[in-house]
Design a protein around this motif. Structure first.
Motif, PDB file in Angstrom:
ATOM      1  N   PRO A  55      31.330  36.337  68.871  1.00 15.90           N
ATOM      2  CA  PRO A  55      30.417  35.934  70.197  1.00 15.90           C
ATOM      3  C   PRO A  55      28.861  35.984  69.362  1.00 15.90           C
ATOM      4  N   ILE A  56      28.345  34.938  70.039  1.00 17.59           N
ATOM      5  CA  ILE A  56      26.891  34.901  69.565  1.00 17.59           C
ATOM      6  C   ILE A  56      26.156  34.403  70.792  1.00 17.59           C
ATOM      7  N   GLU A  57      24.634  34.522  70.842  1.00 18.48           N
ATOM      8  CA  GLU A  57      23.999  34.126  71.692  1.00 18.48           C
ATOM      9  C   GLU A  57      24.214  34.809  73.127  1.00 18.48           C
ATOM     10  N   ASN A  58      24.334  36.198  72.898  1.00 17.78           N
ATOM     11  CA  ASN A  58      24.494  37.026  73.869  1.00 17.78           C
ATOM     12  C   ASN A  58      25.908  36.830  74.717  1.00 17.78           C
ATOM     13  N   GLY A  59      26.834  36.376  73.792  1.00 15.62           N
ATOM     14  CA  GLY A  59      28.243  36.033  74.379  1.00 15.62           C
ATOM     15  C   GLY A  59      28.541  34.956  74.949  1.00 15.62           C
ATOM     16  N   THR A  60      27.442  33.814  74.955  1.00 13.66           N
ATOM     17  CA  THR A  60      27.579  32.603  75.757  1.00 13.66           C
ATOM     18  C   THR A  60      28.233  31.540  74.946  1.00 13.66           C
ATOM     19  N   LYS A  61      28.313  31.872  73.537  1.00 11.83           N
ATOM     20  CA  LYS A  61      28.921  30.913  72.727  1.00 11.83           C
ATOM     21  C   LYS A  61      29.839  31.810  71.701  1.00 11.83           C
ATOM     22  N   ILE A  62      30.752  30.987  70.888  1.00  8.53           N
ATOM     23  CA  ILE A  62      31.500  31.567  69.944  1.00  8.53           C
ATOM     24  C   ILE A  62      31.218  31.033  68.722  1.00  8.53           C
ATOM     25  N   LYS A  63      31.244  31.640  67.427  1.00  5.58           N
ATOM     26  CA  LYS A  63      31.093  31.345  66.130  1.00  5.58           C
ATOM     27  C   LYS A  63      32.527  31.364  65.569  1.00  5.58           C
ATOM     28  N   PHE A  64      32.834  30.102  64.887  1.00  5.29           N
ATOM     29  CA  PHE A  64      34.376  30.262  64.399  1.00  5.29           C
ATOM     30  C   PHE A  64      34.159  30.435  62.795  1.00  5.29           C
ATOM     31  N   TYR A  65      35.334  30.842  62.191  1.00  7.84           N
ATOM     32  CA  TYR A  65      35.760  30.895  60.868  1.00  7.84           C
ATOM     33  C   TYR A  65      37.143  30.597  60.772  1.00  7.84           C
ATOM     34  N   CYS A  66      37.537  29.518  59.949  1.00  6.42           N
ATOM     35  CA  CYS A  66      38.890  29.330  59.986  1.00  6.42           C
ATOM     36  C   CYS A  66      39.715  30.658  59.206  1.00  6.42           C
ATOM     37  N   ASP A  67      41.020  30.345  59.133  1.00  6.69           N
ATOM     38  CA  ASP A  67      42.009  31.289  58.555  1.00  6.69           C
ATOM     39  C   ASP A  67      42.000  31.283  57.053  1.00  6.69           C
ATOM     40  N   ARG A  68      41.260  30.655  56.342  1.00  6.97           N
ATOM     41  CA  ARG A  68      41.275  30.467  54.944  1.00  6.97           C
ATOM     42  C   ARG A  68      40.791  31.993  54.415  1.00  6.97           C
ATOM     43  N   ILE A  69      41.301  32.674  53.418  1.00  6.50           N
ATOM     44  CA  ILE A  69      40.735  33.878  52.908  1.00  6.50           C
ATOM     45  C   ILE A  69      39.367  33.809  52.396  1.00  6.50           C
ATOM     46  N   ASP A  70      38.856  32.918  51.738  1.00  5.16           N
ATOM     47  CA  ASP A  70      37.568  32.624  51.499  1.00  5.16           C
ATOM     48  C   ASP A  70      36.612  32.799  52.395  1.00  5.16           C
ATOM     49  N   CYS A  71      36.987  32.238  53.633  1.00  2.83           N
ATOM     50  CA  CYS A  71      36.205  32.081  54.855  1.00  2.83           C
ATOM     51  C   CYS A  71      36.085  33.445  55.484  1.00  2.83           C
ATOM     52  N   ALA A  72      36.988  34.249  55.774  1.00  5.76           N
ATOM     53  CA  ALA A  72      36.836  35.631  55.982  1.00  5.76           C
ATOM     54  C   ALA A  72      36.071  36.363  55.221  1.00  5.76           C
ATOM     55  N   GLU A  73      36.113  36.113  53.864  1.00 10.04           N
ATOM     56  CA  GLU A  73      35.355  37.030  52.679  1.00 10.04           C
ATOM     57  C   GLU A  73      33.983  36.680  53.143  1.00 10.04           C
TER      58      GLU A  73
END
Length: 80
Positions: A55-73
């Motif tokens: 959650p970003i912008e006080n919960g009004t939007k969602i920022k995403f990361y895909c399921d790749r391990i390097d993206c989680a890192e």
């Protein structure tokens, strides 16, 4: 047997709740249309590859990361 010193907190959302959440943030149509992008690698986010929803912008939007391990890192480097 397990090292109890390294506890982590995991917040989860059910697959059935993702549509409802994205409709509340007006991002559901973007998901359907392939307009949501991983904040790390730039891959298109879809139902199958959502790894992290932040959650970003006080919960009004969602920022995403895909399921790749390097993206989680990368998420871990960015927010921890």
């Amino acid at each position: 047997m397990f090292d109890r010193k390294n506890k982590i907190e995991v917040n989860a959302i059910l697959d059935t709740q993702i549509e409802e959440l994205l409709k509340k943030t007006s991002q559901y149509e973007d998901l359907i249309e392939g307009k949501l992008i991983c904040s790390s690698c730039g891959s298109v986010i879809n139902h199958q590859n959502i790894g992290i929803m932040l959650p970003i912008e006080n919960g009004t939007k969602i920022k995403f990361y895909c399921d790749r391990i390097d993206c989680a890192e990368q998420y871990k480097l960015d927010y921890e």
